[in-house]
Design a protein around this motif. Structure first.
Motif, short mmCIF file in Angstrom:
data_model
loop_
_atom_site.label_atom_id
_atom_site.label_comp_id
_atom_site.label_asym_id
_atom_site.label_seq_id
_atom_site.Cartn_x
_atom_site.Cartn_y
_atom_site.Cartn_z
N GLU A 90 -12.06 6.43 -10.69
CA GLU A 90 -11.12 5.55 -11.38
C GLU A 90 -10.82 4.29 -10.58
O GLU A 90 -9.93 3.51 -10.94
CB GLU A 90 -9.81 6.29 -11.68
CG GLU A 90 -9.97 7.43 -12.68
CD GLU A 90 -8.63 7.95 -13.17
OE1 GLU A 90 -7.65 7.17 -13.14
OE2 GLU A 90 -8.57 9.12 -13.59
N GLY A 91 -11.54 4.11 -9.48
CA GLY A 91 -11.40 2.88 -8.70
C GLY A 91 -10.37 2.93 -7.60
O GLY A 91 -10.02 1.89 -7.02
N PHE A 92 -9.86 4.12 -7.28
CA PHE A 92 -8.86 4.24 -6.22
C PHE A 92 -9.55 4.43 -4.86
O PHE A 92 -10.59 5.08 -4.76
CB PHE A 92 -7.91 5.40 -6.48
CG PHE A 92 -7.05 5.23 -7.69
CD1 PHE A 92 -6.05 4.27 -7.71
CD2 PHE A 92 -7.26 6.00 -8.83
CE1 PHE A 92 -5.26 4.09 -8.84
CE2 PHE A 92 -6.47 5.83 -9.95
CZ PHE A 92 -5.46 4.86 -9.96
N SER A 93 -8.93 3.88 -3.83
CA SER A 93 -9.42 4.06 -2.47
C SER A 93 -8.92 5.39 -1.91
O SER A 93 -7.74 5.73 -2.09
CB SER A 93 -8.95 2.92 -1.56
OG SER A 93 -9.45 1.68 -2.02
N CYS A 94 -9.80 6.14 -1.25
CA CYS A 94 -9.40 7.38 -0.61
C CYS A 94 -9.51 7.21 0.90
O CYS A 94 -10.48 6.65 1.41
CB CYS A 94 -10.28 8.54 -1.08
SG CYS A 94 -9.95 9.08 -2.77
N ALA A 143 -2.79 2.00 -4.43
CA ALA A 143 -2.65 3.42 -4.13
C ALA A 143 -3.77 3.85 -3.19
O ALA A 143 -4.96 3.66 -3.48
CB ALA A 143 -2.70 4.23 -5.41
N ILE A 144 -3.38 4.41 -2.03
CA ILE A 144 -4.33 4.96 -1.07
C ILE A 144 -4.25 6.48 -1.21
O ILE A 144 -3.22 7.08 -0.91
CB ILE A 144 -3.99 4.54 0.37
CG1 ILE A 144 -3.89 3.02 0.48
CG2 ILE A 144 -5.01 5.10 1.34
CD1 ILE A 144 -5.17 2.27 0.15
N GLN A 154 0.85 -1.18 0.00
CA GLN A 154 0.00 0.00 0.00
C GLN A 154 0.89 1.25 0.00
O GLN A 154 1.79 1.38 0.83
CB GLN A 154 -0.91 0.02 1.23
CG GLN A 154 -2.02 -1.02 1.20
CD GLN A 154 -2.99 -0.82 2.36
OE1 GLN A 154 -2.64 -0.29 3.42
NE2 GLN A 154 -4.23 -1.25 2.17
N VAL A 155 0.61 2.14 -0.96
CA VAL A 155 1.37 3.39 -1.07
C VAL A 155 0.39 4.55 -1.02
O VAL A 155 -0.58 4.59 -1.80
CB VAL A 155 2.18 3.43 -2.39
CG1 VAL A 155 2.91 4.76 -2.51
CG2 VAL A 155 3.17 2.27 -2.43
N ALA A 203 -13.79 17.27 -4.74
CA ALA A 203 -13.94 17.01 -6.17
C ALA A 203 -12.78 16.16 -6.69
O ALA A 203 -12.97 15.27 -7.53
CB ALA A 203 -14.03 18.32 -6.94
N ALA A 204 -11.58 16.43 -6.20
CA ALA A 204 -10.42 15.64 -6.62
C ALA A 204 -10.55 14.20 -6.14
O ALA A 204 -10.20 13.25 -6.86
CB ALA A 204 -9.14 16.27 -6.09
N ARG A 205 -11.06 14.03 -4.92
CA ARG A 205 -11.27 12.67 -4.41
C ARG A 205 -12.32 11.94 -5.24
O ARG A 205 -12.19 10.73 -5.51
CB ARG A 205 -11.68 12.72 -2.94
CG ARG A 205 -10.64 13.34 -2.02
CD ARG A 205 -10.87 12.96 -0.56
NE ARG A 205 -12.16 13.41 -0.05
CZ ARG A 205 -12.35 14.59 0.56
NH1 ARG A 205 -11.33 15.45 0.68
NH2 ARG A 205 -13.54 14.91 1.04
N ASP A 206 -13.34 12.64 -5.66
CA ASP A 206 -14.38 12.02 -6.48
C ASP A 206 -13.80 11.49 -7.79
O ASP A 206 -14.17 10.40 -8.26
CB ASP A 206 -15.50 13.02 -6.79
CG ASP A 206 -16.35 13.36 -5.56
OD1 ASP A 206 -16.29 12.59 -4.58
OD2 ASP A 206 -17.05 14.38 -5.60
N VAL A 207 -12.90 12.26 -8.38
CA VAL A 207 -12.27 11.82 -9.63
C VAL A 207 -11.46 10.54 -9.39
O VAL A 207 -11.54 9.58 -10.17
CB VAL A 207 -11.37 12.93 -10.21
CG1 VAL A 207 -10.55 12.41 -11.39
CG2 VAL A 207 -12.21 14.13 -10.64
N ALA A 208 -10.68 10.52 -8.31
CA ALA A 208 -9.88 9.34 -8.00
C ALA A 208 -10.76 8.12 -7.73
O ALA A 208 -10.48 7.02 -8.23
CB ALA A 208 -8.97 9.62 -6.81
#
Length: 465
Positions: A51-55, A35-36, A11-12, A43-48
């Motif tokens: 794309e299937g990334f965990s926030c 990628a965490i 996890q990075v 809004a930036a978190r929504d974009v990530a």
């Protein structure tokens, strides 16, 4: 895309989800890491997440449990003036901190390179001014010569977003001090130092820290060749540190302010002529004076830097000269917008600090100067005595009156770009240049220096049409 090596199954954490942050997350995933992600902007978190990334909120306690490393976007401070709380939390948890530049250098070379006839080359350019022009000019020279190249870093694409370089390919990186100061790996084949002048001093706690951030590009990885501008003491010192002696041609010294001599490898421009000398003998000379994309001594310095790198890559002087002559220039950097009735209009909105503005002011004989904006630390004292070509200044910005009072030329407070261009046009005579060289940041009126330059072009276009 350059898949990131060394974190398969780990996890990075990625802090900051702008252009470089998202590219980093994608490259980590391509290399087998998870990628965490985190950004203060929802809004930036929504974009990530799209794309299937965990926030994960990296400011919360225990957020770094199980995290192998933290990757930080360039604009986020890690030490000065105050560490970002997430960075501090990572360091307190013993988690290493890196950036996308460090990941790039540890990942770009692969086993496939051993199969290539000619291994790819990585060129990295840093300095206060001229970085963008130097890298764009170098890529133009290589393209004109039929060499494959890619441009990335602080210009163009994110470093992890480019295609893996192929046989004989060249990757050209523009690297800011924000990028070089933190990268845990810096191993270019050729490293370039253009010049140094005060900038970003709060981020680096003064000139010493600023120079140290630039110097890391040369000290950490030990490039095979170094192209060093020696017109400031810092560059002269750096060249001396890297060289084993006067004849050591691993260091190419460049200058646009003096004639260089000696047994080593030098490239200098004097009175508009670029000269290359090696072992005390001149081996090439190029007339830069009529090249429209390279006006002024500051652009001649950029030409010297690009020329030096191109020579290390094996290009002949004539091929380099052809590339220099056909270079169209970069937007917002001594960009000729047009000419009418003998009056030239030049957009140098990228001249955001005093040194770059001074260089722009020395490039033209008679100037109607549009300047002003968000004044940087240190005031405008360095402009005193450097405005001999200026017929009159037209000052923009919210603090235009205060800015104008510090100038040693006749100045008119215009505040807006519309008024400044209109007044300059009304008073300009044949043979003069209406020059936008703000000597200040744009953020009091514009989102970026690009937006400021676009506004200048739009106002000038009203006159040109």
């Amino acid at each position: 895309m350059i898949p990131v090596n060394g974190f398969n199954g780990a996890q990075v954490a990625v802090l900051g989800l702008g252009r470089s942050g998202l590219a980093t997350a994608r490259a980590l995933r391509a290399g087998g890491a998870e990628a965490i992600c985190w950004d203060d902007n929802p809004a930036a978190r929504d974009v990530a997440e799209g794309e299937g990334f965990s926030c994960r909120d990296l400011t919360r306690g225990g957020a770094f449990d199980g995290i192998a490393t933290l990757i930080v976007s360039p604009g986020i401070p890690h030490l000065y003036p105050t560490p970002n709380p997430v960075v501090r939390a990572a360091l307190q948890a013993g988690v290493p901190v890196d950036n996308d530049i460090g990941l790039f250098f540890r990942s770009v070379a692969t086993a496939e390179w051993n199969l290539y006839e000619k291994a790819p080359k990585i060129i990295a350019v840093t300095g206060s001014n001229g970085k963008s022009t130097t890298v764009a000019l170098l890529q133009h020279i290589l393209t004109a010569a039929g060499r494959d190249s890619q441009l990335a870093g602080n210009i163009g694409r994110g470093v992890l977003d480019i295609d893996p370089p192929q046989d004989g390919g060249v990757v050209i990186l523009e690297l800011s001090s924000y990028q070089t100061e933190l990268a845990r790996a810096l191993t270019p084949d050729v490293a370039v130092f253009t010049n140094l002048s005060p900038d970003h001093l709060d981020r680096h706690a003064g000139m010493g820290g600023y120079f140290a951030a630039k110097r890391r590009l040369f000290a950490e990885g030990g490039p095979d060749r170094a192209v060093i501008g020696v017109d400031e003491d810092e560059g002269l010192f750096l060249a001396g540190q890297l060289s084993e002696g006067a004849a050591d041609d691993r260091v190419i010294r460049i200058s646009a302010a003096q004639k260089l001599s000696g047994p080593g490898w030098q490239v200098f421009a004097k009175k508009g002529f670029l000269s290359e000398t090696r072992k005390g003998r001149q081996v090439a000379s190029i007339d830069l004076r009529a090249m429209p994309g390279l006006p002024g001594a500051h652009n001649h310095q950029n030409a010297c830097a690009a020329y030096g790198v191109a020579r290390t890559l094996g290009l002949a002087p004539r091929l380099i000269e052809d590339g220099l002559a056909s270079y169209p220039g970069l937007p917002h950097r001594s960009q000729v917008v047009g000419e009418k009735e003998g009056v030239r209009f030049v957009n140098d909105s990228k001249a955001t600090n005093l040194d770059s503005a001074i260089k722009a002011l020395s490039a033209f004989p008679k100037i109607r100067w549009i300047c002003g904006g968000l004044e940087k630390e240190g005031g405008l004292a360095a402009l005193q005595g450097q405005t001999g070509a200026v017929q009159k200044a037209y000052v923009i910005g919210r603090e235009a009156a205060g800015f104008a009072m510090q100038l040693d030329v006749e100045a008119e407070v215009c505040t807006s770009m519309e008024v400044a261009v209109a007044r300059a046009v009304a008073e300009a005579e044949a043979g003069e240049t209406v020059l936008l060289a703000p000597a200040a940041a744009s953020f009091d009126q514009y989102d970026s220096f690009e937006k400021r330059g676009e506004d200048f072009i739009a106002e000038v276009s009203k006159y040109l049409t």
